[in-house]
Design an enzyme around this catalytic site. Sequence first.
Site, PDB file in Angstrom:
ATOM      1  CG  HIS A  41      20.137 -88.911  24.539  1.00 44.53           C
ATOM      2  ND1 HIS A  41      21.510 -88.987  24.468  1.00 44.53           N
ATOM      3  CD2 HIS A  41      19.834 -87.581  24.519  1.00 44.53           C
ATOM      4  CE1 HIS A  41      22.006 -87.752  24.415  1.00 44.53           C
ATOM      5  NE2 HIS A  41      21.016 -86.880  24.440  1.00 44.53           N
ATOM      6  CG  HIS A  55      21.202 -84.771  28.848  1.00 48.84           C
ATOM      7  ND1 HIS A  55      21.063 -83.443  28.574  1.00 48.84           N
ATOM      8  CD2 HIS A  55      21.360 -85.377  27.648  1.00 48.84           C
ATOM      9  CE1 HIS A  55      21.106 -83.257  27.260  1.00 48.84           C
ATOM     10  NE2 HIS A  55      21.299 -84.429  26.675  1.00 48.84           N
ATOM     11  CD  GLU A  97      24.849 -84.269  26.618  1.00 50.58           C
ATOM     12  OE1 GLU A  97      24.505 -85.320  26.046  1.00 50.58           O
ATOM     13  OE2 GLU A  97      24.677 -83.145  26.104  1.00 50.58           O
TER      14      GLU A  97
HETATM   15  C1  BGC Z   1      22.380 -83.901  22.018  1.00 52.21           C
HETATM   16  C2  BGC Z   1      21.540 -82.827  21.410  1.00 52.21           C
HETATM   17  C3  BGC Z   1      20.139 -83.043  21.876  1.00 52.21           C
HETATM   18  C4  BGC Z   1      20.106 -83.003  23.374  1.00 52.21           C
HETATM   19  C5  BGC Z   1      18.742 -83.307  23.912  1.00 52.21           C
HETATM   20  C6  BGC Z   1      22.309 -83.765  23.476  1.00 52.21           C
HETATM   21  O1  BGC Z   1      23.078 -84.771  24.072  1.00 52.21           O
HETATM   22  O2  BGC Z   1      23.696 -83.876  21.547  1.00 52.21           O
HETATM   23  O3  BGC Z   1      21.592 -82.871  20.003  1.00 52.21           O
HETATM   24  O4  BGC Z   1      19.273 -82.078  21.356  1.00 52.21           O
HETATM   25  O5  BGC Z   1      20.991 -83.940  23.897  1.00 52.21           O
HETATM   26  O6  BGC Z   1      18.268 -84.469  23.398  1.00 52.21           O
END
Ligand code: BGC
Length: 384
Positions: free
Chosen positions: A137, A211, A348
């Site tokens: 991310h 998100h 997402e």
């Molecule tokens: C991921 C998860 C993660 C979450 C928060 C998601 O996009 O795939 O593994 O825990 O985001 O970071």
Amino acid sequence: MNYQNSLVVTLLIICVVPNRSVAESSVAQRGHPIKQESFGQTKDGKNVELYTITNSHGVEVRAINYGGIVVSLRVPDKNGKLDDVVLGFDKLDGYLDKSPYFGAIVGRYGNRIANGKFTLDGKEYSLAKNNGPNALHGGLKGFDKAIWAAEPFQNNQGKGVVFTYTSKDGEEGYPGNLKVKVTYTLTDKNELIFDYQATTDKATPVNLTEHSYFNLAGEGTGDVLKHELMLNADRFTPVDKTLIPTGELRAVKGTPFDFRTPIAVGARIDDNYEQLAFGGGYDHNFVINRKTGDLQLAARVYEPTSGRVMEVYTTEPGVQFYSGNFLDGTITGKQGHVYKRRYALCLETQHFPDSPNHPEFPSTILRPGQTLHSRTIYKFSAQK
Ligand code: BGC
């Protein structure tokens, strides 16, 4: 008044009137219903503003310019009752301290990059490993933690806020100055639209997503195992135990990953299937069925007690379905609600995880002279 004097007076007005009043007054003149107020300050003293957007049906989106975070989203149930359907915090501090990307814009690269490394045009780039051995991310300070410039607007389509941010060359290890614009539009058809745009002055991977953690029964009310989910995907991208795609595009047919006809999230979540063990549930990218790059229905979620429905349309090739497996009761969110395992789900929309290391996946590389355009719509309704 001669030209010089009027120029001085104009300059004085511009200097004396603070920015916010200018925004508020121009917005009020046009009968604009977007409210702007303070949402506190970051630890280094930067002001964070809260924008409240309401449509003609009372649907209300509240978003802040820290991370572009959607802090609340109130939509009607089958009886017209509004509830907040996204997890989050009442105050800015929660978002600053330990938010798992609640409601944020994620970038420069949403999802994982294996070993925090990729090679582009013969050069190797290293990123912070902030998720076991991998980069996740956008790094230690991704777009979710940036202060964005914000501009409310109203047009024929609806009303909303344009968020802009320039990510500097080298920020979090990524090449190129990347100019990003994300426009949030709330329409009178109960759609929340995200329009992403980006340009760069050096080739760079880009993968932008939103998100929000949804619970259509209302945030903090329980788990999402009875939410019925449809995913318009014949295939998904299986992962290794660190959640990096192996490169295979696996058919969902005959697996607990087949959501082509609606089924409860919890129906097969604890089945004995290696991919579910790796994710602790669902935490996988689904390959959206599509013939063109146009908007396509990717997912539909129905929550039986409230009757709320959310449809997700996107121009992206993939959608990460995350069933909130890592929520573990250590986060206390809005109104003292404790967020336990699987109390929310995320959808997402994105390019596939680790694409920079998978030339066979749709490319995430943006080059100078190109403009990235991407659109995702969350559309809300209710059925009796
Ligand atoms: C991921 C998860 C993660 C979450 C928060 C998601 O996009 O795939 O593994 O825990 O985001 O970071």
